[in-house]
Each structure stands twice: as C-alpha cells, then as structure tokens.
Design an enzyme around this catalytic site. Structure first.
Site, short mmCIF file in Angstrom:
data_model
loop_
_atom_site.label_atom_id
_atom_site.label_comp_id
_atom_site.label_asym_id
_atom_site.label_seq_id
_atom_site.Cartn_x
_atom_site.Cartn_y
_atom_site.Cartn_z
N HIS A 28 0.84 -1.20 0.00
CA HIS A 28 0.00 0.00 0.00
C HIS A 28 0.88 1.25 0.00
O HIS A 28 1.28 1.73 1.06
CB HIS A 28 -0.90 -0.01 1.23
N HIS A 262 -4.10 3.17 -3.40
CA HIS A 262 -4.25 2.62 -2.06
C HIS A 262 -3.51 1.30 -1.84
O HIS A 262 -2.65 1.22 -0.97
CB HIS A 262 -5.74 2.43 -1.73
N GLU A 411 -17.38 -4.22 24.63
CA GLU A 411 -16.51 -5.39 24.73
C GLU A 411 -15.30 -5.29 23.81
O GLU A 411 -14.18 -5.63 24.19
CB GLU A 411 -17.29 -6.67 24.42
N HIS A 473 -27.88 -15.46 24.82
CA HIS A 473 -26.88 -15.28 25.86
C HIS A 473 -26.13 -16.56 26.20
O HIS A 473 -25.24 -16.55 27.06
CB HIS A 473 -27.52 -14.72 27.13
#
Lengths: 678, 678
Positions: A28, A262, A411, A473
């Site tokens: 890149h 890119h 999280e 869950h």
C-alpha cells in the site's frame, strides 16, 4: 537536491515506500506517501524515543493504526536507526523478513503494536494512554515526572468507520486521556473509491461529542501540523484529534487522490514520473541521500541522551522514594509472588458449592494486593463477572486512583484497550464479560494471541447453565472458538479450586493471553479427600496445573469420561453409577487443552492410556475438537455436546432437556461399551 | 381506577412486566417500567400494524433493541391481541414458552427480530429502513405508495455504547433513512450503576454528526413524546433520534433510578408498594383492568382495517402496474429460477484457472438479473470480494436506484444490517469481506443463524493463500468457527464450478444463513471429463450439491484424502503421485459439512466406506473438527492443518513452508499406511 531537509526526509519516506511496494509487487504505497510529511514532523520534532532502546518505559508510543501503511513505519525505523537495514526494506513482505505486510509487534523492534485489522491500533493506543495516566498518577511526585509520555496515533478513515474506534474514543474522552494525540489521515479515499460513497459523518462534531479537542490542519504545511501537535500536547484534559487534510499517493502525478494508489504498486512508470516530479534520481531504487540519513539518524544519539536524562531522574527518584521505586520494579516486571499456590486462599469442600465466577472474584480480590500490576474491569457486568476489586474505587476522568475500570458496554473496545495496556508495560490487564459476548471482541482476542501478550479474559456465564436469558446469551460454539485460536490458552475450571489454579496459570503465562471460562451457576467444591466411588478419592486440584488430569479412576478403567467445567460434576455422578453397575471408569478433567497438549507423551499416556479405546467427552458446548483425545475406532467414542442453540428456561431444566444428566451419560457409555450392564 | 386510559395502559404494561419477572424470579423489570408510557403512545397513536397478520408487508417495523426489556414487548403483544395469552405471560422464561428471556423472532409472532446482544436491534432496524426505502423507490408510483412504513426502535444506553450502533447509525445518516425513528431510553442507569461511570458522550452532538435529526423529550409527558414522534415522521431525509428522558423502574418507590431495578425482580414487597403507589390492586397478580383490554385490543380490528386499505391499494396497483406487481411477487417470494443449474454459466476446464472469489463475482453478476431480490455489497472491499454488480450504480443517500451497497469499513454494521434486510422481507442480502474479518461481525453471523434467516456471507481471501498481507489478514481458525456455529451453512468450494453450486445452495437455503468461503489466489478449473490418474476421471461438479463427494477414486482405495477449497488441487496432485507409487487412493471434496452431515448413512458410507480406515484431511486451517469423518484408530488418521498463525510472504512460499505440498501429503500418507512405497 534543492529541497529543505524536511521535504527531503518526507520524500525519502515516499521513495522507500513506493520502491518497496513495487519490488514486493504487493502493498500500500498511497498512505505512506500521503502522510510522509506529517510522520516526518512527528518523529523529528516531537516523538520522544530511543532507537537504541525501543523498550524505554517513558518513551512516547507511536501507533500506526492504518497498518496497511506499514512501509511508512519501516521507513521511519530504518531512517532513524532502529536497525532495520535497507536490505530488510528490500525484503518487504518476503518470507522470514522483519518487514512483514503489516507491522508486527512481535517481529520488529520499534513496532509498538501489530496493526492491520482496522480500528485495533487506535483502541490499543487508548489502552496505552490509559496506562500512562494510571502509572503517572501512581508514581509521579513533585519534581519527579517519571511517567510522562504521549501516545501518538496515525489512523485512516477505515479506523474511524469501525465501531471499535467509537467505543475506544468515547471512553478515551470520558476518561480524559489528554495525552492521547491522533493524527487522522483524511484523504477522502478508501479502497472502493471516494469516502463519500459511505462515510460522510461530521468527524469534528463526532469527536467533540466524545469530549475531544479537535483541530484541522493541512498535511503539507509543516507549520500547520507543528502548531496542531503543539496545541494537542498543551491540552492536558481532552484527547486530541488532528484531522490532517491529505492526499493519498501524494506526489504521484497520475495516481494521487485515487483509490488506485491505495493497495497496489504504483507501477514502474508511475514511480519514475513521481521521482521526476519530486526531483529525485530515478535510479538506483531505494535511493536515500546521505543528508537524510545524517539528519534522521540523529535520533540514535538524541535518543540515548533523552533516555539518559530520564534515567538520571529515576536514579534520584529511587533515592527519594525507595518504596515507590520498589513498587515500580514490581509493576514493570509484572511480579507475582513466588509461592502463589501457598498464598492464595483455597476452598473447603462444599456440596452446595459456589459458581466458578464467584471463586474467580475471590481470586481477583486475593490477588489485587499481591500483584500490583493486575488491573482490570468489565464491560458493564462487573457484578455478574465478579471482576470488581472490593473496597477500591472506580477509575474516572477526574480520579485515576481507583482500581476498577468501567469499560461500559464496549466489549471490543475493552479487549483492544487491554491489549494496549499490556503492550504499554507495567500492567497485567484483565477484563470481564459474558462468554457469549466474546464474539464482540473476537478481533481483539485474536490480536492478543498473535502478539503473544499477557492479557486475561474473564468470560463468565459459560454455557446453557446461564438459564433464563436464553439462546442469545448462551454460548455454544464459543469455548471451541477460543480453543482454535492459536496461542490462546483457554481454561474451563470445574470447581473453585481449579479456578484458583486457572488464575495461577494465567498470571504465570507471559507469552500469550489466557481466557478463563466460568460458570454462572453454583457447582460443588469437590471434596478431594474423602472416599469417592469404589476405589479411593478424587485427585488434588494441583494436578490441574498440567491442563488435564485424572480426577478419579477405577484401577482398570474400561471407559474414559472426559469433561470440563460444570459438566465434570454430572460426569462424576455418572461415574459413580457406572461403577455401581460394575463398569470400571475414569474421569478426566480437561480444563485446559493447550496446556495438556504441551505435556509429554508419557503423561498423555498416563492420563489417557492408549489401550482404553472407549472414550466419551461431556461438555455443554459444540461437540467438536475432541478427536485429538480419541484413539479408538468410531463406535468406541462419543461426544455429548450441543449442536443447536440453547433455550430460555431455568438451567436445571435445560440441562435435562439437552441430555446432560448422569443417567444419559450412563446410557451412552453402556452403548459404547456394547455390553449389558447388570 | 381514576386514571386516564393512557396512564392505565402504561401501568398495565408495568404491572405485567414486574409480575412476570417476579414470577420467573428472573428478568429485567426496570426498562419496561421506565418506557411503558412511551411504548404505549407509540403503539397506540402511531404504530401501523395488524395483530392478525404480523407478516403484512407494509406494517411499521418495531424493534426492541434493548431486548432485555422483553416483557415490555410481550405485554404489548398480549394487550394488542397478538395471541400471546396471559398464561404465556405467566410462563415468562420457562421451558417451551413463547415468552423467552429475550425476544426471539423465530419463536414469537410480532417479534420482528431477535434481540438481547446489545446494538444488534438498532443495526437490524437500519437494514429494515434501508429495504423500505429501496422497495419504495422501486415500486411506488404517483398515487400508489405501496411501500410506506416507518421503522421504530426502542434502544438503551447499552445499544449506543456498542460500536455497532455507531457503524449502523453513521451509515443510516449517510443513506438518509428518514423513516427510521429511534426512541432512546435515556435513564442514566446501566447494569454497573449510573451511566456516568463510563458513558458521558454528548448524544445529541454525536447523532447530529451522523446527520440525524435529534430531539429530546420527557418520557412521561405524553404531549412531548407525541410531538417528537410526529416531528420525526415529518422529517423525511434524516433518521430521527428521540432522546427520551426516563427513569429506570419508574413507579417503584424504592428502586426507581437504581441499577437494582435493571436485571432482577423488584421483590414481592416492592411490587406491592409500587402497585399501591400507582393505585393498582395488589392482587391478583397480572391484573389488567377490562378497559385496558378494550382500549388496546382495538388493534385487532383497526389492524385488519388498515391492512385492508393497503390491500385495496395493492389491488388497484396490480391493475395499473402489472409488470411491477409481478416483480413485487417475485421479490417478496424471493423467487429464484427453477432451473438455476441450467441457466447459470459454468466454467470450462482451465489449468491456470481463476480464483473462486472471481467465479463468485461472475455468479453474482449472472444472478443479478435473474433474482431481483438479491441485493448486497461489501465492507469497502467490493473489488477484492468481487461483490459488485457491474453496470449498476451505487446506492447513495440521494439515489436508491443503484444495486451496489457501499457499507464502508463496517463489517459488524453490515452483518446486522443484512439481518434486518432479510427480516424486512423482499430481499436476499449478501455482503462481502475478507474471511479474517468475519471476526468483526461474529455476533451478526450468529444472530442470522439463530433466527434462521436467509443471509449470504461472501468471505474471500480464505487462508494463508492471501499471501503478503500476513498473519493479521490470514484466517486460521475462521472456517472452523463458522462450521461450529449452529445452523450456519459454510461452503468452501474447490474450483469455479463448485463455486457456482455454492451460490445455488445459498439461494435455495431459506432457513438459515450461508457463508461462501473463497480463495484469493487462482485455482484450476478442474477438468472433469478427461482421464485423471490411473482409473478414470474426476466426478461432475454437480455432486457437490450433497456437501461432500468423491472427486476421484481408485477402485479399491486404501486411503481417503479429504480436503476443501484450494487445497483440493494440492491433494489431487498428491493422489496422482500416490497412485503412481502403487497406492490406491480416494479424494473427497468436503466443501460443505453441514450439507454432507444431512445426507443419509448410505451416502456417507458410499463416500467414506467404513472399511477404509486410513484417512487424512488436508485443509489450510486449524486442524480440528475432522474427527467426525474419521473412523479408524488414531494411528490411521491425520489432519494436515495449521495450528499457528500465518506469515507474510508470497503465498506459494507460505504453502510450501506450512507443508501444503503434494510431496508432504504423500509422505504423511505413506506413514499412515505404514508400508514401504516402491
């Protein structure tokens, strides 16, 4: 060449980057070319670092969150004297080279963290800046700023699109991490084309909403960038976002400002044109003028000088504050008491028992005063995960003296911040959430494993045993997902005393992360002294340190029952019934596969004698991966697991419905043994 | 009772919620109690729905993103006549009940999506609102607004902390989804305590940064809420965020505004006090005044009336626009041509071959005109994932007539939006990213599988075969992570023609998601007609429809080599060598385990004859899970896989270094067969 030295150095970064990508025919070039000037200024005018000691504790941290621009970093490391040679630059992306496709912390000196998966770096940086402030609060005294460094990040639009950047940056603002400075390569181009295709949010307003200082600057006006970084340094409360208006592939006559710059080589012809345009010799490839080396390699002397000043300060600090200095050493060595096993509380046998998450909570609280580098929290489940250090306060934007981190319902941000905390040094981070939500932080877990850093994941509510909350869950595949992550150590203890040892293993494991997988529901604390079954008693918990061990055995077992966690107790019940019906049986607690796998063959054969071919595994988890522990033909083996999703009900009912009962285990064992049991 | 009917209905929602949670001794009363008034107003004054037909295509969608407040939704469904009985309310969170711990789409009528894992619902809603606008653009004509519905969301602070909400909401603003209306239960309390512990961002500014309309309202001032929703409806360009200032556990004298009200029963005594305070009879439990039923069950008649009006409109539409009506039916039935196999282009044998991702791209382009409901895009990797429909434009905020979605670097948002798109109806969504970044969208993948909805994940760059980008980009555990997700169908085709069939399987699979796992690197298009080896030729690709099939076999194989994807070609080379050395061998392409597992025993035995105990699996992936396909004792089986991370280098070199060569396979096979090969 008729360029000022700054321009010359920036162009050298461009040339090395585009030549290396071209030679590798992969990589890149656009990002390094666009941000070369900013990176030069940052490294030359601001970055406090020492190429001769990349581990200097008080160095500024530099994170290339846009890791695909790795050649920018390798070029900087090469030019400032980190020992990355020009030959290594030429070996970009080749087998065995230290100049890998994306920066790898574990591989290359000066690479503070492994980046590439977008958003990880910026969240790591939040963790690093967090630790800086934490340690500064703990150790700095008037006249003794022994901890005082910035954390710099270069990120791209991809980092800012990823949700993790939102989580981490929102928390960084909340925690007032004023020494975090992000330079955003705002070039308006992503892989698919202009960012206007998908990314039109108001970045200024967004980061102001998070409580950040936000500035804008032109990437090619040095005074602009210098002023912005200076202002960012001066802002001690708010983290800083400097939006650098840049051009991808800057300097390339035909590919600048195009997605073409890119992720692929510019092409030989375009490189020629680019070098012409910047007044650079077309040959040789990788040409760097001597004055660039002379200028940038000053870091090799400047670094030790600055580090020397700091070491002098530390020396005086040690005299002035000997206790703090001792604490400093304990934290930076991540010291744990030698005889942990003797110090940590153990649990008395108890039929009613306690949840292993509760036992884990007791361990955290026992360890907190013994292991000062242990620091963690939870993603808004501190009570459920039992992660809180009792009696210690929360760490907040205005007060860093607490010992509990409230990550919020973030999280992923938590996981990557923990990685950054570990990478910073001085801290063994831990963080809790429900096991099922380990999914939200998968990329962070994987990065911890890849980097081989000491991070402790506390995953509670580890099965259908969580009951009423239901299938959303209840983890099914998750234990196995963790187990199949290379270099991650996953421990699922069966009772409180195995949990104690899980913490011991996690603390002793320096070269990678550990996931401790814990029950919501109570499980008995096994009585390992009184008689069990027909032939003796259960083995001491200490055997768990080998990852898998014979918990109970008849003298000549016909069948081996392997299990983990809360299912071990059901398995033991089944073993009793089998014995009472004349079957000789062995129960193995296989709490940590990774550790068991590392034991020698003799131990394996001792625990799992090859001649006992009839084997069964019992785990409330997707029934896979046990193959390695089976030796016999197909009709002599069975995994009692779960290959559907869970259900919402009291957990005892779910266990029954899913067949996790002693009676069902016995029935299957009978079938495997193919004999009529009397 | 002396309350206005609105108050009475809101209190009925509170009472049902707190009583059900108490009876279950498990659940979350605080959120339903806090948002009861807002929910009542939304459902009573605004929501266009028909309890007698929860599938009515033009109904408003209601998403309870804060899924832990499930009792709010069940209470609404009960009171408005969705057939959820009071007995079922009393069975909250019990085995077999339709009132599960968190709302489950697949279980309960009127539940638009399964929620609980935070942030999923709001991202699903973005997908639903996206499809609303897409279909409206396609089908609406002057005087015929056949698609015109809102998507409403109730979310909590947890949803807004999760990064996925950032991804999805940023994109919703970008795409100008003006009919998306989010009601944010801003109660200042999360599980761990006050949100001020971790969440202090400026929500107004944040959503303005995303291009949203933002309003604030008091949750208990009906006129306030009504006005805000009305203004949100009137705003046709910007999605709307209504920050409802609320109190968790509203009405509970001692637990309101406390984290205690969040996730546990209020307690019998507190419920008594709450009922007293709201002027409600303390007994019986679950008491609902008749006037509440009378008032809210109007929906049972009002719903069919409104749907009837729409059906009249559709009838006239069918006459006015018969072609569009036909297209409408094709999309809503997600029609696929019957003889797909005959229509789709197949690939000519080609030793040089093409990457399976490229073959997939050709399939997408062949399918686009045939399957109008097929709609997708990529997370800023459209070119690499080969997901773009060529010749079709991008979908943008100002133009929804394109057929390519640019999700940006937002894998998680993409995944959950796709789920919402599938749930809305009319669309078979697909989305692409690198396989390694499936980690970023794990929770979304799992939710698709749990809900059993048709979503197609296009995961390219599926192994170390991606080469230079290195270990951060090379999946190791991921194929197996997908395979261990219940109800997810994972397909890893070996060549272009197997890829064609993978798409056929994915389109035909209505009851769950499919992950198509594709190579970056070229692989040969197998020649299935010309002689191969000593004994015949390779099997036709059509056999792949059974999930696993004999690709090649000697008449009496001594060893079975199982493989998937790009490694099949290396395995075939090995088979040739083995045959040349006198070993009879079989090669099985095991592209889709889930599908193979569903075949009958006779087919299993035909592909994997039980008497051939010597077996080997070859896959550039974590070496686990193959146990199910092994029948013999341990010394007769081997998995050639990878249990470390990858490396950065040209892929051919990595394959060699990691042992994925015909020569190494041959050597291992020799060892397993324990014979000297001449």
């Amino acid at each position: 060449m008729n360029q000022d030295i700054g321009q010359l150095c920036a162009n050298a970064l461009r040339v090395l980057s585009m030549d290396a990508v071209q030679k590798a025919n992969s990589g890149h070039p656009g990002m390094p070319m666009g941000m070369a000037d900013v990176a030069y200024l940052l490294w030359n005018d601001f970055l406090k670092h020492n190429p001769q000691d990349p581990q200097w504790p008080d160095r500024d941290r530099f994170v290339l969150s846009a890791g695909h621009g790795s050649m920018l970093l390798y070029s900087l490391l090469h030019l400032t004297g980190y020992g990355i040679t020009l030959d290594e630059i030429k070996q970009f992306r080749q087998w065995g080279s230290r100049t890998a496709g994306h920066p790898e912390h574990e591989l290359t000196p000066g690479v503070e963290t492994t980046t590439g998966p977008l958003g990880q770096g910026i969240a790591n940086a939040v963790g690093m800046a967090f630790v800086e402030r934490y340690l500064a609060t703990m150790f700095n005294r008037p006249g003794f700023e022994v901890v005082s460094h910035y954390t710099y990040v270069i990120c791209g639009d991809g980092d800012l699109m990823e949700g993790i950047s939102h989580e981490a940056c929102s928390l960084a603002g909340h925690l007032k991490l004023g020494k975090l400075i992000v330079l955003y390569d705002s070039n308006g181009i992503s892989i698919d084309g202009p960012t206007s295709l998908s990314f039109t949010e108001d970045t200024v307003k967004r980061f102001e909403a998070y409580g950040w200082q936000v500035q804008e600057a032109d990437a090619y006006t040095p005074a602009d960038i210098q002023q912005a970084i200076t202002a960012a340094q001066a802002e001690s409360v708010r983290p800083s976002m400097i939006i650098c208006h840049s051009h991808i592939g800057y300097g390339s006559p035909n590919k600048q400002d195009s997605a073409k710059a890119h992720g692929e080589p510019l092409g030989v012809e375009e490189i020629k044109l680019t070098k012409q345009a910047m007044g650079w010799p077309e040959t040789p490839e990788f040409y760097v003028p001597d004055e660039v080396y002379t200028h940038m390699r000053r870091a090799v002397e400047e670094g030790p000088r600055r580090q020397g000043l700091w070491e002098d300060l530390m020396k005086r600090y040690r005299e002035a504050y000997p206790d703090l200095a001792t604490l400093w050493d304990r934290m930076w060595s991540k010291e744990i008491p030698e005889n942990l096993d003797g110090i940590l509380p153990s649990f008395e046998p108890d039929e009613k028992g306690i949840a292993t998450r509760a036992a884990s909570g007791q361990m955290i609280n026992a360890l907190a005063p013994l292991v000062p580098s242990l620091l963690g929290g939870a993603a808004d489940l501190a009570g459920s995960n039992n992660t809180a250090v009792k009696g210690a306060g929360p760490i907040s934007g205005d007060n860093f003296e607490g010992r509990n981190i409230f990550f919020g319902v973030r999280e992923h941000g938590m996981g990557s911040m923990m990685n950054g905390m570990a990478l910073h040094g001085g801290i063994i981070p831990y963080g809790g959430t429900f096991l099922v939500f380990s999914d939200y932080m998968r990329p962070a877990i994987r990065m911890a494993a890849l980097m081989g850093i000491q991070v402790i994941f506390v995953f509670t509510h580890d099965s259908i045993g969580l009951g009423e909350d239901g299938p959303t869950h209840q983890p099914i595949e998750h234990v196995h997902v963790l187990r199949t992550t290379p270099n991650l150590c996953t421990i699922r203890p069966a009772d409180a005393n195995e949990t104690r040892l899980a913490w011991e293993m996690a603390l002793k494991r320096r070269d990678g992360p550990t996931a401790i997988v814990l029950s919501r529901q109570r499980v008995p604390v096994l009585d390992r002294t009184k008689p069990f079954g027909k032939y003796g008693s259960l083995a001491p918990a200490s055997h768990a340190l080998r990852g898998g061990y014979v918990l109970y055995s008849s003298p000549n077992p016909e069948i081996i029952l392997m299990s983990t966690g809360s299912e071990v107790h059901i398995t033991l019940e089944a073993a009793k019934i089998l014995e009472s019906r004349g079957v000789e049986v062995r129960v193995v607690s296989m709490l940590c596969w990774e550790l068991f796998n590392r034991q020698n063959q003799a131990y394996h054969d001792q625990v799992l004698p090859p001649h006992v071919e009839t084997r069964m595994a019992i785990e409330a988890s997707y029934p896979t991966g046990w193959g390695r522990h089976f030796v016999g033909p197909k009709n002599k083996r069975h995994v009692l697991g779960i290959n559907t999703f869970g259900a919402s009900a009291p957990y005892e009912e779910i266990y029954k419905q899913y067949g996790f009962t002693p009676q069902n285990i016995v029935a299957i064992a009978e079938r495997l043994l193919d004999r009529v049991i009397t």
